[in-house]
Design a protein around this motif. Sequence first.
Motif, PDB file in Angstrom:
ATOM      1  N   SER A   1       0.978   6.947   2.436  1.00  0.00           N
ATOM      2  CA  SER A   1       1.923   6.301   2.461  1.00  0.00           C
ATOM      3  C   SER A   1       2.131   5.505   3.750  1.00  0.00           C
ATOM      4  CB  SER A   1       2.882   6.159   1.272  1.00  0.00           C
ATOM      5  OG  SER A   1       3.745   5.146   1.351  1.00  0.00           O
TER       6      SER A   1
ATOM      7  N   HIS B   1      -0.902   3.726   5.407  1.00  0.00           N
ATOM      8  CA  HIS B   1      -1.120   2.514   5.187  1.00  0.00           C
ATOM      9  C   HIS B   1      -0.084   1.214   5.567  1.00  0.00           C
ATOM     10  CE1 HIS B   1      -5.047   3.293   2.735  1.00  0.00           C
ATOM     11  NE2 HIS B   1      -4.313   4.444   2.526  1.00  0.00           N
TER      12      HIS B   1
ATOM     13  N   ASP C   1      -1.425  -2.538   5.305  1.00  0.00           N
ATOM     14  CA  ASP C   1      -1.436  -2.299   3.481  1.00  0.00           C
ATOM     15  C   ASP C   1      -0.973  -1.820   3.122  1.00  0.00           C
ATOM     16  OD1 ASP C   1      -2.262  -2.504   1.179  1.00  0.00           O
ATOM     17  OD2 ASP C   1      -5.005  -1.464   2.328  1.00  0.00           O
ATOM     18  N   ARG C   2      -0.005  -3.105   2.327  1.00  0.00           N
ATOM     19  CA  ARG C   2       1.930  -2.675   1.882  1.00  0.00           C
ATOM     20  C   ARG C   2       1.313  -2.532   0.550  1.00  0.00           C
ATOM     21  NH1 ARG C   2       7.432  -3.558   2.505  1.00  0.00           N
ATOM     22  NH2 ARG C   2       7.909  -2.916   0.443  1.00  0.00           N
ATOM     23  N   ASP C   3       0.466  -3.114   0.000  1.00  0.00           N
ATOM     24  CA  ASP C   3      -0.258  -2.087  -1.524  1.00  0.00           C
ATOM     25  C   ASP C   3      -0.476  -1.159  -1.424  1.00  0.00           C
ATOM     26  OD1 ASP C   3       0.567  -4.649  -2.144  1.00  0.00           O
ATOM     27  OD2 ASP C   3      -1.317  -5.797  -2.365  1.00  0.00           O
ATOM     28  N   ARG C   4      -1.019  -1.257  -0.602  1.00  0.00           N
ATOM     29  CA  ARG C   4      -2.110   1.067  -0.509  1.00  0.00           C
ATOM     30  C   ARG C   4      -1.165   1.626   0.286  1.00  0.00           C
ATOM     31  NH1 ARG C   4      -7.595  -0.241   1.445  1.00  0.00           N
ATOM     32  NH2 ARG C   4      -8.408  -0.747  -0.736  1.00  0.00           N
ATOM     33  N   SER C   5      -0.038   1.799   0.494  1.00  0.00           N
ATOM     34  CA  SER C   5       0.827   1.952   0.409  1.00  0.00           C
ATOM     35  C   SER C   5       2.377   2.572  -0.242  1.00  0.00           C
ATOM     36  CB  SER C   5       2.154   1.625   2.425  1.00  0.00           C
ATOM     37  OG  SER C   5       3.311   2.416   2.218  1.00  0.00           O
ATOM     38  N   ASP C   6       2.341   1.651  -1.706  1.00  0.00           N
ATOM     39  CA  ASP C   6       3.365   1.231  -2.072  1.00  0.00           C
ATOM     40  C   ASP C   6       3.153   2.100  -3.151  1.00  0.00           C
ATOM     41  OD1 ASP C   6       5.317   0.158  -0.802  1.00  0.00           O
ATOM     42  OD2 ASP C   6       4.477  -1.852  -2.357  1.00  0.00           O
ATOM     43  N   ALA C   7       1.068   2.422  -3.787  1.00  0.00           N
ATOM     44  CA  ALA C   7       0.682   2.976  -4.655  1.00  0.00           C
ATOM     45  C   ALA C   7       1.018   4.539  -4.019  1.00  0.00           C
ATOM     46  CB  ALA C   7      -0.621   2.967  -4.574  1.00  0.00           C
ATOM     47  N   TRP C   8       0.568   4.701  -3.054  1.00  0.00           N
ATOM     48  CA  TRP C   8       0.415   6.216  -2.231  1.00  0.00           C
ATOM     49  C   TRP C   8       1.640   7.260  -3.155  1.00  0.00           C
ATOM     50  CZ3 TRP C   8      -3.391   9.784  -2.795  1.00  0.00           C
ATOM     51  CH2 TRP C   8      -4.283   9.359  -2.110  1.00  0.00           C
TER      52      TRP C   8
ATOM     53  N   ASP D   1       4.287   5.936  -4.850  1.00  0.00           N
ATOM     54  CA  ASP D   1       4.603   6.262  -6.597  1.00  0.00           C
ATOM     55  C   ASP D   1       3.327   7.705  -6.868  1.00  0.00           C
ATOM     56  OD1 ASP D   1       5.184   3.611  -7.382  1.00  0.00           O
ATOM     57  OD2 ASP D   1       4.015   2.775  -7.579  1.00  0.00           O
TER      58      ASP D   1
END
Length: 53
Positions: free
Chosen positions: A21, A24, A29-36, A38
């Motif tokens: 997270s 990223h 890369d905010r979207d991937r950071s948020d996914a990780w 989560d």
Amino acid sequence: MAIVLEAKHGQFAAEVADFFSAVHFKNGDRDRSDAWADVAERLRERENERLLD
């Protein structure tokens, strides 16, 4: 992904997800950071559930 990280990294799985997270996030890369993030949160929830059982 949480299950895969648990299988490969055991008790350190949430920290590994936090690392991804952060990488990223640093790379913009905010979207991937948020996914990780989560995934890390879910791993901690799973650990807490196991401790309560």
